[in-house]
Scaffold this active site. Sequence first.
Site, PDB file in Angstrom:
ATOM      1  N   LYS A 154      22.711  23.575  -6.818  1.00 17.97           N
ATOM      2  CA  LYS A 154      21.786  22.108  -6.508  1.00 17.97           C
ATOM      3  C   LYS A 154      20.635  22.549  -6.010  1.00 17.97           C
ATOM      4  O   LYS A 154      19.593  21.720  -6.654  1.00 17.97           O
ATOM      5  CB  LYS A 154      22.528  21.317  -5.792  1.00 17.97           C
ATOM      6  N   TRP A 184      36.573  18.140  -2.674  1.00 21.41           N
ATOM      7  CA  TRP A 184      36.243  18.260  -3.878  1.00 21.41           C
ATOM      8  C   TRP A 184      37.430  18.584  -4.632  1.00 21.41           C
ATOM      9  O   TRP A 184      38.333  19.637  -4.342  1.00 21.41           O
ATOM     10  CB  TRP A 184      35.348  19.412  -4.001  1.00 21.41           C
ATOM     11  N   ASP A 241      32.195  25.597   3.145  1.00 21.31           N
ATOM     12  CA  ASP A 241      31.725  25.528   1.825  1.00 21.31           C
ATOM     13  C   ASP A 241      30.582  24.803   2.174  1.00 21.31           C
ATOM     14  O   ASP A 241      30.419  23.547   2.243  1.00 21.31           O
ATOM     15  CB  ASP A 241      32.722  24.462   1.016  1.00 21.31           C
TER      16      ASP A 241
END
Length: 396
Positions: A246, A130, A211
């Site tokens: 999300k 990311w 993560d």
Amino acid sequence: MFERVSAAPADPILGLNEAFASDPRTDKVNLGVGVFMNDDGVTPILATVKEAEDRLLKGETTKSYLAISGDPEYDAQVQGLLFGKDSEIIANNRARTAQTPGGTGALRIAADFMRRELGVERIHVSDPTWANHGNIFKSAGLEVVSYRYYDSDTMGLDFDGMLEHLENVPESEAVLFHGCCHNPTGIDPTFNQWQQLADLAKRRNFVVLFDFAYQGFARGMDEDAAGLRAFAEQVPELLIANSFSKNFGLYNERVGAMTLVASDRHTADNAFSQVKTIIRGNYSNPPAHGAKIVATILTDDALRAAWIQEVADMRDHIQVLRDQMVQKLADRNAKRDFGFISHQNGMFSFTGLTPDQVKKLKEDYGIYMVGSGRINVAGMSKKNIDAVCDAIAAVV
């Protein structure tokens, strides 16, 4: 003094959004920003979230500060999602959770803790990872290095290369793993590979940070936690940053958590006391609203079941888009095989498109994506997928 400050380069993702917003074309498509969108191009509020908010509005009696670590009920529910309700970690009280402003806030708190309390100076992240990971870790004073992950020849995981690198990580350094739905590639280790990685981490004794931002978007809530739980069974100490942007659609509520797992409850208490001093010196204590939404849903059996179905619906929607994209590109005789897109997980896909092709898609067709060729599959819909596939077929 401010005149001495030069302009910073645009963020690769948020800067792309700004360029998209200023584009006057009405048929433009944004495949860069990482948010789920429905077929109307809207990032919806989940029905369970609306119900929980209604209950909170009617029953809330105070806006007083939360504790440094946040809402205790929320923290407990986070641990249940991560480790499973029958987890030995929970039974033996080995985990401590701090509610944070999003997964980004969780990563920064974990980074500060590693640097200040564990003496970690270097963290190893996947290549690619990311885009904001580097910013977060460097801001905390960590050197960021990459381990092999993506194999551009196979469009898959370079697992042998990953193992080779991680076998040489010293115990004084840290390694970041994506729990599922790897961003940006959409490529995850198999369960057997997760077990091998957990065994390696136990042997090498480096600091492990997960993560975990997309739980439920690959195969299911428990299924997506399989890699993390494999580590939890073998590695006595873990740090986990998770996010509910999300899977609850709570993007602008900034709802995340940083969870610390230690070998015993006494060690967990001591370590977590230092986590709280880091939080106190940063944002002091977290915002309440988003976390209370999550806690309200997860503590109500009916709402929880409805939420799990809503996540499944989002997951299925993304998979349909993946399969349609592969078929439509094949129908257009695209000069390469895009079948790998169907086998990736989550919202993102590493398409293999070159920077020149990405630039041409933006300039000639109004199709916006990150320069690496990463797309947000959930940015497509039945209204624009044909235009996207027409453009990709043309540039390749």
